[in-house]
Scaffold this motif. Sequence first.
Motif, mmCIF file in Angstrom:
data_model
loop_
_atom_site.group_PDB
_atom_site.id
_atom_site.type_symbol
_atom_site.label_atom_id
_atom_site.label_comp_id
_atom_site.label_asym_id
_atom_site.label_seq_id
_atom_site.Cartn_x
_atom_site.Cartn_y
_atom_site.Cartn_z
ATOM 1 N N LEU A 51 44.034 43.731 40.551
ATOM 2 C CA LEU A 51 45.395 44.093 40.970
ATOM 3 C C LEU A 51 46.345 42.907 40.826
ATOM 4 C CD1 LEU A 51 44.355 46.088 44.160
ATOM 5 C CD2 LEU A 51 45.202 47.050 42.010
ATOM 6 N N THR A 52 47.564 43.213 40.444
ATOM 7 C CA THR A 52 48.524 42.126 40.253
ATOM 8 C C THR A 52 49.741 42.254 41.160
ATOM 9 O OG1 THR A 52 49.335 43.391 38.379
ATOM 10 C CG2 THR A 52 47.876 41.535 37.900
ATOM 11 N N SER A 53 49.846 43.383 41.878
ATOM 12 C CA SER A 53 50.953 43.553 42.806
ATOM 13 C C SER A 53 50.450 44.209 44.094
ATOM 14 C CB SER A 53 52.042 44.429 42.164
ATOM 15 O OG SER A 53 53.045 44.686 43.102
ATOM 16 N N PRO A 54 50.211 43.452 45.166
ATOM 17 C CA PRO A 54 50.371 42.001 45.242
ATOM 18 C C PRO A 54 49.331 41.297 44.371
ATOM 19 C CG PRO A 54 49.229 42.775 47.191
ATOM 20 C CD PRO A 54 49.624 43.997 46.417
ATOM 21 N N TRP A 55 49.515 40.010 44.182
ATOM 22 C CA TRP A 55 48.706 39.250 43.239
ATOM 23 C C TRP A 55 47.277 38.997 43.730
ATOM 24 C CZ3 TRP A 55 48.305 37.937 38.396
ATOM 25 C CH2 TRP A 55 47.501 36.848 38.032
ATOM 26 N N ARG A 56 46.344 39.626 43.038
ATOM 27 C CA ARG A 56 44.914 39.393 43.282
ATOM 28 C C ARG A 56 44.536 39.362 44.778
ATOM 29 N NH1 ARG A 56 42.032 37.843 38.812
ATOM 30 N NH2 ARG A 56 40.513 39.088 39.901
ATOM 31 N N PRO A 57 44.843 40.454 45.503
ATOM 32 C CA PRO A 57 44.499 40.487 46.937
ATOM 33 C C PRO A 57 42.984 40.421 47.139
ATOM 34 C CG PRO A 57 44.944 42.696 46.156
ATOM 35 C CD PRO A 57 45.316 41.776 45.019
ATOM 36 N N TRP A 58 42.549 39.926 48.294
ATOM 37 C CA TRP A 58 41.112 39.901 48.595
ATOM 38 C C TRP A 58 40.553 41.305 48.577
ATOM 39 C CZ3 TRP A 58 39.522 42.808 52.676
ATOM 40 C CH2 TRP A 58 40.507 43.175 53.602
ATOM 41 N N TRP A 59 41.380 42.317 48.927
ATOM 42 C CA TRP A 59 40.840 43.664 49.045
ATOM 43 C C TRP A 59 40.639 44.395 47.732
ATOM 44 C CZ3 TRP A 59 45.156 46.316 47.586
ATOM 45 C CH2 TRP A 59 46.407 45.986 48.131
ATOM 46 N N GLU A 60 40.977 43.752 46.606
ATOM 47 C CA GLU A 60 40.657 44.427 45.342
ATOM 48 C C GLU A 60 39.144 44.613 45.187
ATOM 49 O OE1 GLU A 60 42.444 41.889 42.286
ATOM 50 O OE2 GLU A 60 40.499 40.952 41.880
ATOM 51 N N GLY A 106 45.650 55.795 43.224
ATOM 52 C CA GLY A 106 46.780 55.294 42.433
ATOM 53 C C GLY A 106 46.420 54.104 41.567
ATOM 54 N N GLY A 107 45.144 53.931 41.295
ATOM 55 C CA GLY A 107 44.687 52.749 40.546
ATOM 56 C C GLY A 107 45.019 52.753 39.065
ATOM 57 N N GLY A 352 44.518 36.569 48.529
ATOM 58 C CA GLY A 352 43.157 36.343 48.085
ATOM 59 C C GLY A 352 42.737 34.896 48.276
ATOM 60 N N PRO A 353 41.538 34.573 47.784
ATOM 61 C CA PRO A 353 40.981 33.231 47.980
ATOM 62 C C PRO A 353 41.782 32.175 47.223
ATOM 63 C CG PRO A 353 39.703 34.452 46.376
ATOM 64 C CD PRO A 353 40.674 35.433 46.962
ATOM 65 N N PRO A 354 41.576 30.906 47.581
ATOM 66 C CA PRO A 354 42.215 29.820 46.849
ATOM 67 C C PRO A 354 41.933 30.000 45.355
ATOM 68 C CG PRO A 354 41.038 28.963 48.750
ATOM 69 C CD PRO A 354 40.701 30.417 48.651
ATOM 70 N N SER A 355 42.986 30.049 44.549
ATOM 71 C CA SER A 355 42.726 30.325 43.134
ATOM 72 C C SER A 355 43.667 29.553 42.226
ATOM 73 C CB SER A 355 42.839 31.827 42.871
ATOM 74 O OG SER A 355 44.070 32.306 43.341
#
Length: 490
Positions: A51-60, A106-107, A352-355
Motif C-alpha cells: 500500500l502506498t496511501s498511507p505509505w507502507r502502513p504496518w497493517w499491509e 478495495g485492494g 510502518g517500521p523504520p524504512s
Amino acid sequence: YHNPHNKHGRQAIVHLFEWKWSDIAAECERFLAPKGYAGVQISPPQESILLTSPWRPWWERYQPISYNLCSRSGNENELRDMITRCNNVGVNIYVDAIINHMCGAGGGEGTHSTCGTYFSADRKDFPSIPYSSFDFNEGKCRTGSGDIENYNDIYQVRDCNLVSLLDLALEKDYVRGKVADFMNKLIDMGVAGFRVDACKHMWPGDLNAIYGRLHNLNTRWFNEGSRPFMFQEVIDMGGEAIKSSEYFHLGRVTEFKYGAKIGGIFRKWNGEKLSYTKNWGEGWGFMPDGNALVFIDNHDNQRGHGGGGNAIVTFWDARIYKMAVAYMLAHPYGVARVMSSFRWNRTDDWQGPPSHEDGSTKDVLINADSTCGDGWVCEHRWRQITNMATFRNVVNGQPHSNWWDNGNNQVAFGRGNRGFIVFNNDDWQLDVTLNTGMPGGVYCDVISGQKDGGRCTGKTINVEADGGAHFKISNTDEDPMVAIHADSKL
Ligand code: LM2
Ligand code: CA
C-alpha cells in the motif's frame, strides 16, 4: 496445542514486530539465546498487499495476497535460514498466521504486492494460491455492507468481512487444504507454532478441522509427536456474543483483560490499587491459567487498534511500563509475551517500521551499550525487562508466595524460595522488613543492575538466615522496584 515446547527451561516469548528475518536470526544468536528468551513471534511471513496511501502502513501485512513466503521481512531463503539458526540455539519461532481473510475489498487489482504476484480484489481472484470468488463468504454474509456491523451477531462476526477484508470460506475442504498446506510448509521448515490472527472471526469447528490437518513439529528440533503451539487471538473483554472460552480446547488464547487491567492499576485510574492484585490471575476473572497467553501491550493496542483502550501502557510510558512487564514476568499466571516495538509518530497510528526511501525495512541498529537505534525500541533489551525474563526462568514452577501489601500501591511477592520482587507505586517511600522465603545471603537486585562476574552493579539486598530482608525503595527512584532471585545471589 497448548504447549509452547520451550527449550532449556526458558519461558518468555518476544514479539519482534516488523523485524527482518536476517535481524531475527542474528538476535537469536547474539541476544535471545544467551539471555534466555524462549521464543519469537514473527510478523506475518506470507506475501501481502503493498500500500502506498498511507505509505507502507504496518497493517499491509494483515492483508494476504498469496501464501508465498515473501514479505517485507525477507524472502523464503532468509526465512528458512532464520528458523534454522534460531532453532539451533534453542529459540522457538511462532508465526503470525492470517487465515481468516485476504486483502481488503478495495485492494484493487494488479501486482502491487510484496513480491509482485498478480491479484484482483474486485473479482476475488488470487491465482497464485489459487482462490477464486467461490472460496469467499460473500454469499453467507447477511449484512447490507458485506462487513461486520453487529458484534452481538455471531454469524456476522464469522461470515462477514472484518473491516472489508475478503472473508475466506473456511468450511470448504479446498480452502482448509490450502490454509493447512501453508501452515505445514512452515512447520516443516521448523516453526514451533502459530499466533492465529482474528480467531473471533472464524468458527471453532473450522479451526479444529484445520489444526487437525497440521503436521507434527520437525523432529530435527522437536520431540516425536509434538503438536504445534497455537495461540489464538480473540479479543474478549466481556460483553460480546463470542467468548474466548469457545477456543480453549483448540489451544491457548490471548487474555486481553490482563493488559487492560494492569494498565489501569499502574496508572492508578478509577481507584485501582496494586494491593488489589493479591489474587491476580484467575481470581480476577481471567481465563484458566493453562489457556492464557498474557502480555502488557501488543502491536495493535499499543497504537489504539484492537482491544484495551487507553489504559494500555507501552514503552511511551517507560517507568510504569517496566513495572508492569516486571509484574507479568514475576507472576506465574499464563504464557508471557514481551513486546518489542518501533517508534512511530503517535498521531499516525498506521506508520510502518523504520524504512528507507524505497520502503524497505531498515536493519535493527545495535548500539555499543546494547540498546537499539534507528527507530527500533527493543524493550526486550532493556536491562530491567531482560533480567526479569531471566527471573521468570529461575523461578519457573515455584508457587506465588509470601505476599505483602501496604493496602495501597506497595506490594511484594515471592516465588517459593527462588525469587522475590517488591514494587513501590505509591507517592512515598517504601521502608519495610519482609519475609522473602529465600535462603540467607547477599543478593544482587536485577532491576538496578545485575550480577557481573561475582560483583553486583546495582543495589544489594541482605537476606537474613530466617528469610527476612529490609527493603527501602524511594518513590523517586528511576525504577521503584527491587527483584532478587536464586541466580543473583553473590
Ligand atoms: C487482527 N486481529 O484480529 C490484527 O491483530 C490486526 O492488526 C488486523 O487489523 C486485523 N486483525 C486484520 O488482520 C489491521 C489493522 C486495520 C487494517 C487491517 C488490514 O488494525 O486497521 O485495516 O490490519 O490491513 C486497514 C484499514 C481499514 C480498511 C482495511 C482494508 O485501517 O480502514 O478497511 O485496511 O482496506 C476499509
Ligand atoms: Ca471469517
